[in-house]
Design an enzyme around this catalytic site. Structure first.
Site, PDB file in Angstrom:
ATOM      1  CE  LYS A  78       2.592  -9.249   5.098  1.00 38.49           C
ATOM      2  NZ  LYS A  78       2.812  -7.825   4.789  1.00 38.49           N
ATOM      3  CB  SER A 158      -0.411  -6.782   2.555  1.00 37.53           C
ATOM      4  OG  SER A 158       0.877  -6.530   3.096  1.00 37.53           O
ATOM      5  CB  SER A 182       1.469  -3.724   4.426  1.00 37.37           C
ATOM      6  OG  SER A 182       0.767  -3.725   3.223  1.00 37.37           O
TER       7      SER A 182
HETATM    8  N1  GLN Z   1      -1.673  -1.220   0.136  1.00 37.18           N
HETATM    9  C1  GLN Z   1      -0.414  -0.957  -0.507  1.00 37.18           C
HETATM   10  C2  GLN Z   1      -0.290  -1.750  -1.776  1.00 37.18           C
HETATM   11  O1  GLN Z   1      -1.193  -2.472  -2.079  1.00 37.18           O
HETATM   12  C3  GLN Z   1       0.729  -1.215   0.424  1.00 37.18           C
HETATM   13  C4  GLN Z   1       1.040  -2.637   0.587  1.00 37.18           C
HETATM   14  C5  GLN Z   1       2.189  -2.898   1.490  1.00 37.18           C
HETATM   15  O2  GLN Z   1       2.629  -2.033   2.241  1.00 37.18           O
HETATM   16  N2  GLN Z   1       2.722  -4.089   1.370  1.00 37.18           N
HETATM   17  O3  GLN Z   1       0.672  -1.669  -2.480  1.00 37.18           O
END
Ligand code: GLN
Length: 492
Positions: A78, A158, A182
């Site tokens: 990532k 994400s 995410s």
């Molecule tokens: N979707 C969540 C956010 O936008 C979690 C993102 C994540 O876990 N990095 O904050």
């Protein structure tokens, strides 16, 4: 060998050790898949030359009967993990062209164990999002499509580059991070296995920070065994991260296949949401039945503060983000605006140009909840509720060993479907943020398909540092579900 990229990480590892295949062959096969899958937009950077060099070095070790636990296995990383000498963008324009002079501890652990880096995976900007649509480099496309349709769907976020590249066999496994879901939500939307370990299990050092008290690295992999192998290599104590915990890393693979008989599985009634698709309810009930059939004890539990988890998360996470992201000022690294009149306008213009809309929204929310006059009402209040949510889980874990819930409130949705309404988007995290707030390990395992033929996952949450029981449960779930479906390779 029919197709080397169809081997799971475990099988590839064994084939490499037995010298049935070489790392260079595997690496070239994955690079060819990546080349053909440009339409999925899963990679921001492909490091083909470095991958081949690493593969050759692995082959030399394997030839001598040496090498680490995953020697020669090609992985995707990532783009939130700093990789020495390789651009690391966090999905943001503000970090475009940033070449870290150091390596994150998690990726260093993977290279120590012999992994090969194929490249850096696309993601929501600074890991803020649930659909990969906030990436400066464009959305990642889910390899799965609804039956009879060809509308592009989100692979979740994400870690959408991670979920897509694992589902489409563009790498043997991938790293990911989870601040509010995410790892687990994208895994659920792509029929992959995602594991967010206990806070402190993997070092955060060298991972671009979003919300430091919630961020945790983990794997996205094709199955439970592969996720266990990945986590063992990624995890470990690191003195460079003061929140990293000094406990031995178990061989998680050893937990797989152990009987789950007598295990107490908690089912929290508050996760039964109004308006949740009937198919998700049904799958959850099916998951409960699988565990019951395996001899587990099903225990109804109550986590009444669940309804506050999302609002608490969307105060704490932006608050920490607004502080963490203050460092991007156009002075030391990253994007600097060309036009400005003084240092103040240089900061302002660089940030306005460098950050996307969602990141700016979070910075504004975070700055607001931390400002004098609102700090007590929002930030302190949220911290108090967060502590109560943890207490509630601790109480529940006196009665149960694992908690079973759906991973995500919907299957993969169309690009553009929720991107105009941040609250709709935030609701994606409703089942996952709780584990981050309480620092608990959580995992998503593919469990079925909906009527449109799209994958759905179930989530298991475990006690702190009890990933072994979680893996045991995940394996049992995987065996019971017998999930075998694969997306049709329409992308090339
Ligand atoms: N979707 C969540 C956010 O936008 C979690 C993102 C994540 O876990 N990095 O904050």
């Amino acid at each position: 060998m029919s197709d080397i990229t169809d081997l799971s990480l475990a099988d590839l590892r064994d084939a490499l050790k037995a010298k049935k295949v070489s790392s260079l062959e595997a690496t070239n096969a994955y690079l060819a898949n990546i080349e053909k899958a440009k339409a999925l937009n899963a990679f921001v950077t492909v490091t083909a030359d470095r991958a081949r060099d690493m593969a050759k070095a692995s082959d030399a070790k394997l030839a001598k009967g040496e090498g680490g636990a995953i020697e020669g296995a090609p992985l995707g990383i990532k783009d939130l993990f700093c990789t020495e000498g390789v651009q690391t963008t966090a999905g943001s324009h503000i970090l475009e062209g940033f070449i870290p002079p150091y390596e994150s501890s998690v990726t260093a652990n993977l290279w120590r164990d012999g992994a090969v880096m194929l490249g850096k995976l696309n993601m929501d900007e600074f890991a803020m999002g649930s659909s990969n649509e906030t990436s400066y480099f464009g959305p990642v496309i889910n390899p799965w499509r609804a039956k009879g349709g060809n509308a592009p769907l989100t692979p979740g976020g994400s870690s959408g580059g991670s979920s897509t590249s694992v589902a489409a066999h563009l790498c043997a496994a991938a790293t990911a991070t989870d601040t509010g879901g995410s790892i687990r939500q994208p895994a659920s939307l792509t029929a992959t296995v995602g594991v967010k370990p206990t806070y402190g299990r993997c070092s955060r050092w060298g991972i671009v920070a979003f919300a430091s008290s919630l961020d945790q690295a983990g794997p996205i992999a094709r199955d439970t065994r592969d996720a266990a192998i990945m986590l063992r290599s990624m995890a470990g104590h690191d003195p460079k991260d003061s929140t990293s915990v000094n406990r031995p890393v178990p061989d998680y693979e050893k937990s797989l296949g152990a009987s789950v008989k007598g295990l107490r599985i908690g089912v929290p009634k508050e996760y039964r949401l109004d308006g949740m698709p009937a198919e998700i309810e049904k799958l959850w009930a099916q998951g409960i039945a699988w565990f019951r059939d395996a001899g587990c004890k099903i225990v109804d539990i109550s986590l009444p503060l669940t309804k506050y988890a999302l609002p608490v998360y969307y105060i704490v996470a932006p608050a920490e983000a607004s502080s963490n992201l203050a460092r991007y000022d156009g002075v030391r690294y990253g994007h600097r605006a060309k036009e400005f009149s003084d240092v103040q306008s240089m900061y302002a213009n660089s940030r306005a140009e460098g950050f996307g809309k969602e990141v700016q929204r979070r910075i504004m929310i975070g700055t607001y909840v931390l400002s004098a006059g609102y700090y007590d009402a929002y930030y302190i209040k949220a911290q108090k509720v967060r502590k109560r949510i943890l207490d509630e889980f601790n109480d529940a874990f006196k009665k149960v060993d694992l908690i079973l819930t759906p991973s995500s409130p919907s299957a993969a949705f169309a690009l553009g479907e929720k991107s105009d309404d941040p609250v709709q988007m935030y609701l994606n995290d409703v089942f996952t943020v709780t584990a981050n707030l309480a620092g608990l390990p959580g995992a998503s395992v593919p469990a079925g398909l909906d009527a449109k033929g799209l994958p759905l996952g179930l989530q298991l949450i475990a006690k702190p540092f009890d990933e072994e029981t979680m893996f045991k449960g995940m394996f049992a779930l995987e065996q019971a579900a017998g999930f075998r479906a694969r997306p049709e390779a329409w992308w090339g």
